[in-house]
Design a protein around this motif. Sequence first.
Motif, short mmCIF file in Angstrom:
data_model
loop_
_atom_site.label_atom_id
_atom_site.label_comp_id
_atom_site.label_asym_id
_atom_site.label_seq_id
_atom_site.Cartn_x
_atom_site.Cartn_y
_atom_site.Cartn_z
N THR A 1 0.83 -1.20 0.00
CA THR A 1 0.00 0.00 0.00
C THR A 1 0.86 1.25 0.00
OG1 THR A 1 -1.65 -1.21 1.31
CG2 THR A 1 -1.87 1.18 1.22
N ILE A 2 0.49 2.21 -0.82
CA ILE A 2 1.14 3.52 -0.85
C ILE A 2 0.15 4.53 -0.29
CG2 ILE A 2 2.21 5.29 -2.30
CD1 ILE A 2 2.91 3.03 -4.28
N ASP A 3 0.46 5.09 0.85
CA ASP A 3 -0.48 5.94 1.57
C ASP A 3 0.20 7.24 2.00
OD1 ASP A 3 -2.49 7.03 3.07
OD2 ASP A 3 -2.59 5.43 4.55
N SER A 4 -0.08 8.31 1.25
CA SER A 4 0.43 9.64 1.57
C SER A 4 -0.65 10.65 1.25
CB SER A 4 1.70 9.94 0.76
OG SER A 4 1.38 10.06 -0.63
N SER A 5 -0.39 11.93 1.49
CA SER A 5 -1.40 12.95 1.20
C SER A 5 -1.72 13.01 -0.28
CB SER A 5 -0.91 14.32 1.67
OG SER A 5 0.32 14.66 1.02
N GLU A 6 -0.76 12.65 -1.13
CA GLU A 6 -0.95 12.73 -2.58
C GLU A 6 -1.35 11.39 -3.19
OE1 GLU A 6 1.38 14.66 -6.43
OE2 GLU A 6 2.50 14.17 -4.61
N HIS A 7 -0.90 10.31 -2.58
CA HIS A 7 -1.13 8.98 -3.16
C HIS A 7 -1.91 8.06 -2.22
CE1 HIS A 7 1.37 10.00 -6.51
NE2 HIS A 7 2.43 10.19 -5.75
N LYS A 8 -3.00 7.56 -2.74
CA LYS A 8 -3.78 6.50 -2.09
C LYS A 8 -3.93 5.41 -3.14
CE LYS A 8 -4.57 9.22 1.46
NZ LYS A 8 -3.88 9.00 2.77
N THR A 9 -2.99 4.49 -3.15
CA THR A 9 -2.97 3.47 -4.20
C THR A 9 -2.12 2.29 -3.75
OG1 THR A 9 -2.71 3.18 -6.60
CG2 THR A 9 -0.98 4.44 -5.46
N GLY A 10 -1.85 1.37 -4.67
CA GLY A 10 -1.02 0.23 -4.31
C GLY A 10 -1.19 -0.92 -5.28
#
Length: 354
Positions: free
Chosen positions: A36-45
């Motif tokens: 999972t990629i979880d940051s303010s800009e990226h919600k994906t994975g």
Amino acid sequence: MKQSRIRDYGITVGELPCGKYNKLTDVKGVRVGHCTIDSSEHKTGVTVVLPCEDNIFANKMLASGFVWNGFGKTTGLVQIQELGTLETPIVLTNTLNVGLMQDALVEYMVRRCQQDHVPMKSLNTVVCECNDSFLNNISCRAVQEEHLFKAIQTAEQDFVLGDVGAGKGTVCHGLKGGIGSASRMIEIDGKQYTMGLMVQSNHGRLADLTVAGKNIGKTIAELASEPKGESDKGSIIMIAATDLPVSERQLERILKRASVGLARLGSYVGHGSGEIMIGFSTAGRIAYNEEHLKEIQVIPEGKIDLAFRAIAECAEEAVLDSMCCAKAVTGFEGHHVNSLADWLKEPEVSQMLC
């Protein structure tokens, strides 16, 4: 970590018993991993389905696919539909990362075949997608080879559901979507078999959402002052696994019945939605260098109804679990999506489901 699933809210889908985990991985040998990629800009994975412990290219599985609505960018379906076999793991990600994940999956299989001394000069990779651009800065194509390899390395039976992996940035029926799963046990001629399903849910319209026969979506839309006229768009990827001995033709017939589960939830399969189903059976394997006649067992056509019911129940429950296990998310450009789990606690909604 124990997750609250739809059954924890007193809602049971269908009548067939589920497996140990009530997940795709109740089919022996199947594992699922996320990164999972979880940051303010990226919600994906990325999420990966590993159909077996050994090299699937060396020993392929009977497989099939069905496209209910084709607004999607899945790779590998043409060869699956032509040859009826699966020869790589199945990868789920976002729309613009399909090419990168296809390349990463090729690299993984090249290394695996070299390790196992299996000659490989052609490969049909299967990569599926949903568009998560509402919550994720999709144009940056954040999911890289290292993320797929991590998902493979951490794959397990009791995998996490909800807003993880390829489901981190998805939206389902106007609420937070994600990865969901369910399984059903069926008995044919005195022997027990397992049907498992996993979804990446990113489809549907809030006002249409129907749970246990009650149109709770309309109530939620009114409580949230949400517009009811938004279109039914997005996509849903459905991956089925079974140990049932079936032909690829029978498997396609079974896959089509996953649509029943979506319809029961209120989906109208809109123009801009991609409903794609891929399934495989672990019951029979086909060696890459097969040269002789091979005997394959298949169930009698007249006994397939239980499999139809099983996958329909799995689809309905898997979508609900994808939403129940997903928390509310605020993502790219401040876009916010609420969680179904939060709404199920509201008196106006919970009373409808009593």
